[in-house]
Design an enzyme around this catalytic site. Structure first.
Site, PDB file in Angstrom:
ATOM      1  N   HIS A 138       1.827   4.689  -2.789  1.00 39.93           N
ATOM      2  CA  HIS A 138       1.987   6.141  -2.615  1.00 39.93           C
ATOM      3  C   HIS A 138       3.368   6.572  -3.101  1.00 39.93           C
ATOM      4  O   HIS A 138       3.528   7.621  -3.729  1.00 39.93           O
ATOM      5  CB  HIS A 138       1.875   6.519  -1.135  1.00 39.93           C
ATOM      6  CG  HIS A 138       0.489   6.449  -0.566  1.00 39.93           C
ATOM      7  ND1 HIS A 138      -0.584   7.091  -1.138  1.00 39.93           N
ATOM      8  CD2 HIS A 138       0.014   5.831   0.543  1.00 39.93           C
ATOM      9  CE1 HIS A 138      -1.670   6.872  -0.394  1.00 39.93           C
ATOM     10  NE2 HIS A 138      -1.332   6.100   0.627  1.00 39.93           N
TER      11      HIS A 138
ATOM     12  N   HIS B 211       0.823  -1.208   0.000  1.00 37.30           N
ATOM     13  CA  HIS B 211       0.000   0.000   0.000  1.00 37.30           C
ATOM     14  C   HIS B 211       0.864   1.267   0.000  1.00 37.30           C
ATOM     15  O   HIS B 211       0.738   2.134  -0.877  1.00 37.30           O
ATOM     16  CB  HIS B 211      -0.904  -0.029   1.242  1.00 37.30           C
ATOM     17  CG  HIS B 211      -1.727   1.201   1.446  1.00 37.30           C
ATOM     18  ND1 HIS B 211      -3.077   1.234   1.205  1.00 37.30           N
ATOM     19  CD2 HIS B 211      -1.396   2.452   1.867  1.00 37.30           C
ATOM     20  CE1 HIS B 211      -3.543   2.452   1.459  1.00 37.30           C
ATOM     21  NE2 HIS B 211      -2.534   3.214   1.873  1.00 37.30           N
ATOM     22  N   GLU B 212       1.750   1.351   0.969  1.00 42.19           N
ATOM     23  CA  GLU B 212       2.575   2.560   1.069  1.00 42.19           C
ATOM     24  C   GLU B 212       3.469   2.720  -0.140  1.00 42.19           C
ATOM     25  O   GLU B 212       3.772   3.828  -0.564  1.00 42.19           O
ATOM     26  CB  GLU B 212       3.409   2.548   2.365  1.00 42.19           C
ATOM     27  CG  GLU B 212       2.590   2.599   3.647  1.00 42.19           C
ATOM     28  CD  GLU B 212       1.610   3.762   3.701  1.00 42.19           C
ATOM     29  OE1 GLU B 212       1.884   4.821   3.096  1.00 42.19           O
ATOM     30  OE2 GLU B 212       0.550   3.591   4.342  1.00 42.19           O
TER      31      GLU B 212
ATOM     32  N   HIS C 196       3.477   6.912  -6.749  1.00 38.34           N
ATOM     33  CA  HIS C 196       2.765   8.127  -7.162  1.00 38.34           C
ATOM     34  C   HIS C 196       3.713   9.337  -7.110  1.00 38.34           C
ATOM     35  O   HIS C 196       3.739  10.174  -8.018  1.00 38.34           O
ATOM     36  CB  HIS C 196       1.568   8.335  -6.226  1.00 38.34           C
ATOM     37  CG  HIS C 196       0.494   9.235  -6.762  1.00 38.34           C
ATOM     38  ND1 HIS C 196      -0.641   9.519  -6.056  1.00 38.34           N
ATOM     39  CD2 HIS C 196       0.385   9.941  -7.913  1.00 38.34           C
ATOM     40  CE1 HIS C 196      -1.412  10.344  -6.756  1.00 38.34           C
ATOM     41  NE2 HIS C 196      -0.808  10.609  -7.882  1.00 38.34           N
TER      42      HIS C 196
END
Ligand SMILES: [Zn+2]
Length: 714
Positions: free
Chosen positions: A509, A505-506, A512
């Site tokens: 980010h 998940h992290e 991104h």
């Protein structure tokens, strides 16, 4: 709904919340700082590899004086723009504001990252003192009428200036930002707004500090080994070390940190101890002591309502959402109201099964919230013969890290090279250079895995340096932070399945931030609406558990054997039980957030406990489920940047389920054409609206059906 919902990156938003005012002057490069300040590393040029922060040279004491210097420099840069005799143009006004404050932004990114991940007393004090000052400084800029009039002059002739799409977006967002900041307020009102912002910033810091202290102060010390139930060897060793650290000669200490409390609630057969920990957790900031957060959060909700009213919005939620994909509180309530009955029904049937199990266990009395996790674990073991700890040996943290690297290679061709010699803020950190398929440098990622007292809870990403391309391409430097159990003398750090998901998940980010390819920093990377920001991270969790991907990395840390397909199947079945609970506890918190922030006028008389209780009753929430965050420890909304935004995870989940479904439809979950389009969307950062980007990527509006199917709500 995933456990990860809890974990998100408040820190990104610390920076995003400054976004509207991120200002700097292109004429003042970082090297023009007064030479008398050169002894302060923060103000000197950083001649490190890739320009990473020289953490080995920066002292905690450096931040406060550096902050003062950088703010004063920024003020000078702004005053040059304000007092310019030239007619306002895009370049001498909008771009000049955007690129001003380079030194300050370099400093604040590093400061907020380290004060979240590796704080100490000096950093805590510094944060207390600079947070309100920083707010006041940016208020001064965003409430500067002369400066705004120059922006307005450019804005009013925007159609005739021949601006590129990104320049137009920067101008429009900047203009909106000034209006939202209250630049149109006059005299006394303007002063009042500044005072509110300053007070909110102080309250938010105190809320977070109280919560950290209340979390650390609590301890459940156990001396009888049989109370530990079937806790894993590594968790028992961790609790033993914790007891020693807290001054006990023997025994095991459990705390309110998630890696400690969660397994205990799942495995200890002692109901009273479970209840003690459970209540300890639920009452943080609600103990009517010096660290109580109730008055603080009420004052915050009231000040936010007052501020929204002053700026012409009916409520704080209206104010916040006017900048989101959802746009209006009604859209948020409508969307949640559709899901709530399904989730609540499912949670009720789960309760029934769990209570029956407790009875069968020979336990008398009412089924309680502190029994829920224990019987979920038991039911999973009995019905599915599954215990989450069985999977831990297959998720050794280095293997999981390699898994996310391999996935990034398969989808985007990226490779990773460890940088052993760059300075770090803690010895546990690992740093990697990220390279394109053709070997070109893309950026740098810092990964900090283990839990420790100097780190706040949860997991998050932030940028130490955002990508931009005004006077040359500046590559991004990002961080990922976790609270995984540290390795012990005998065992490496073995993650639970959900902790492994958190890592993916992290890293979503992080990608991104890394893929960003825009001109302006304030539009780059994760500078997107809140209800879009969780989409690139949550989508990664879909790949993480696909058999093809698990085969790449989920290997037993001793034998190297790939996690057996049967175990995965069992786990999926077992995990889908409790989906009702997960969705309900999350949504209860999301509703609570909206309720605090749809107050139309300030009301000092509200009884915080009653406000919360009455509403939950109205929603029909069952007693055994608490909102994922009660108001008194709701750091996302009272000490992070998530007020009126906690719903965003679910909103983003619609997008992530829809996206992964699209990959599946191609018959290849690594489909290169779709992956390329997906990357293109991420690389655009906030240079277009979220809905526009999404439609460009997938060729239509988002659809909710894949999420309903995924949750078993169909
Ligand atoms: Zn996240």
């Amino acid at each position: 709904m995933k456990k990860i919902l809890i974990l998100l990156s408040v820190s990104i938003l610390l920076f995003l919340s400054c976004k509207e005012n991120k200002n700097t002057d292109k004429n003042s490069s970082i090297t023009t700082i007064d030479s008398t300040m050169n002894t302060n590393t923060l103000l000197a040029e950083w001649d490190t590899q890739f320009g990473v922060p020289p953490f080995d040279k920066i002292k905690s004491e450096d931040y406060l004086p550096a902050f003062k210097e950088a703010v004063s420099l920024h003020k000078k840069e702004i005053s040059v723009i304000v007092n310019s005799k030239e007619k306002p143009t895009f370049k001498n006004t909008v771009e000049a504001i955007e690129t001003s404050g380079k030194m300050l932004s370099r400093f604040t990114s590093v400061f907020f990252a380290i004060s979240a991940a590796n704080t100490d007393d000096v950093l805590k004090e510094t944060r207390k003192s600079i947070s309100p000052e920083l707010t006041a400084h940016f208020d001064e800029i965003s409430l500067n009428t002369k400066l705004f009039n120059r922006v307005k002059a450019v804005y009013e002739q925007k159609e005739t200036l021949g601006l590129s799409a990104e320049e137009m977006r920067l101008l429009t967002e900047m203009y909106k930002g000034y209006v939202r900041a209250g630049v149109n307020l006059e005299g006394k009102d303007k002063e009042q707004l500044k005072a509110i912002n300053k007070r909110l910033s102080e309250l938010s810091t105190t809320f977070g500090d109280n919560l950290l202290d209340e979390t650390n102060d609590f301890e459940l010390h156990i001396t009888d080994k049989k109370e530990l139930g079937s806790l894993s060897v590594s968790l028992i060793a961790g609790a033993e070390a914790e007891a020693k650290k807290r001054g006990h000669d023997s025994g095991w200490s459990f705390t309110l940190q998630r890696p400690s409390i969660n397994p205990f609630l799942q495995t200890s057969p002692n109901r009273d101890f479970r209840e003690q920990l459970f209540q300890g957790y639920a009452l943080r900031g609600d103990n009517d002591n010096a660290k109580d957060n109730k008055k603080i959060l009420l004052e915050m909700a009231n000040l936010r309502a007052e501020k929204a009213n002053m700026l012409g919005f009916e409520t704080h939620a209206d104010y916040v959402l006017s900048d989101a994909m959802a746009e209006k509180p009604k859209a948020v309530y409508d969307f949640m109201d559709k899901l709530w009955p399904f989730a609540l029904n499912m949670a009720k049937s789960e309760r029934k099964a769990l209570a029956a199990m407790m009875k069968k266990d020979g336990v008398e009395g009412d089924f309680r919230g502190s029994d829920w996790r224990y019987y979920v674990a038991k039911l999973r073991e009995e019905r599915y013969n599954f215990n989450e700890d069985e999977t831990r040996p297959y998720f050794e943290f280095t293997a999981v890290r390699e898994g996310v690297f391999m996935l990034s290679k398969k989808l985007f061709g990226l490779t990773f090279k460890e940088l052993k010699d760059v300075p770090k803020w803690h010895e546990d950190q690992q740093v990697f250079e990220v390279l394109e398929a053709d070997g070109k440098h893309l950026g740098v990622v810092y990964m900090d895995f283990f839990t420790r007292e100097s780190k706040r809870g949860g997991a998050w990403m932030n940028a130490l340096r955002q990508q931009s391309n005004v006077d040359g391409f500046v590559t991004p430097i990002v961080t990922n932070n976790f609270n995984f159990p540290p390795p012990t003398k005998d065992t490496p750090s073995l993650l639970s399945f959900s902790e492994a998901q958190t890592l993916f998940h992290e890293f979503g980010h992080a990608l991104h931030g890394l893929f960003s390819n825009v001109k302006y920093r304030s539009l780059s990377g994760t500078s997107v609406p809140r209800d879009f920001v969780e989409f690139p991270s949550q989508v990664m969790e879909n790949w993480m558990s696909e058999p093809e991907v698990l085969a790449l990395y989920a290997k037993h840390y001793k034998t190297g054997e790939v996690i057996p397909a049967a175990m995965i199947e069992k786990m999926n079945k077992a995990n889908s039980f409790n989906e009702g609970f997960r969705t309900v506890e999350y949504m209860a918190a999301a509703y609570l957030d909206m309720n605090w922030h749809t107050l139309k006028t300030p009301d000092a008389e509200i009884d915080v406990r009653k406000f919360e209780k009455d509403f939950l009753k109205k929603m029909g929430l069952i007693d055994e489920i608490l909102p994922r965050y009660r108001s008194n420890y709701y750091a996302h909304i009272f000490s992070g940047g998530y007020s009126s935004g906690y719903y965003s995870y679910l909103w983003s989940e619609v997008l992530d389920a829809d996206t992964f479904d699209e990959f599946k439809k191609t018959g290849n979950i690594f489909d290169p054409t779709l992956a390329k389009k997906y990357r293109h969307m991420l690389s655009s950062g906030g240079s277009k609206s979220g809905m526009e980007l999404y439609k460009e990527f997938i060729g239509r509006s988002p659809e909710i059906a894949p999420l309903l199917k995924k949750k078993g709500f169909e």
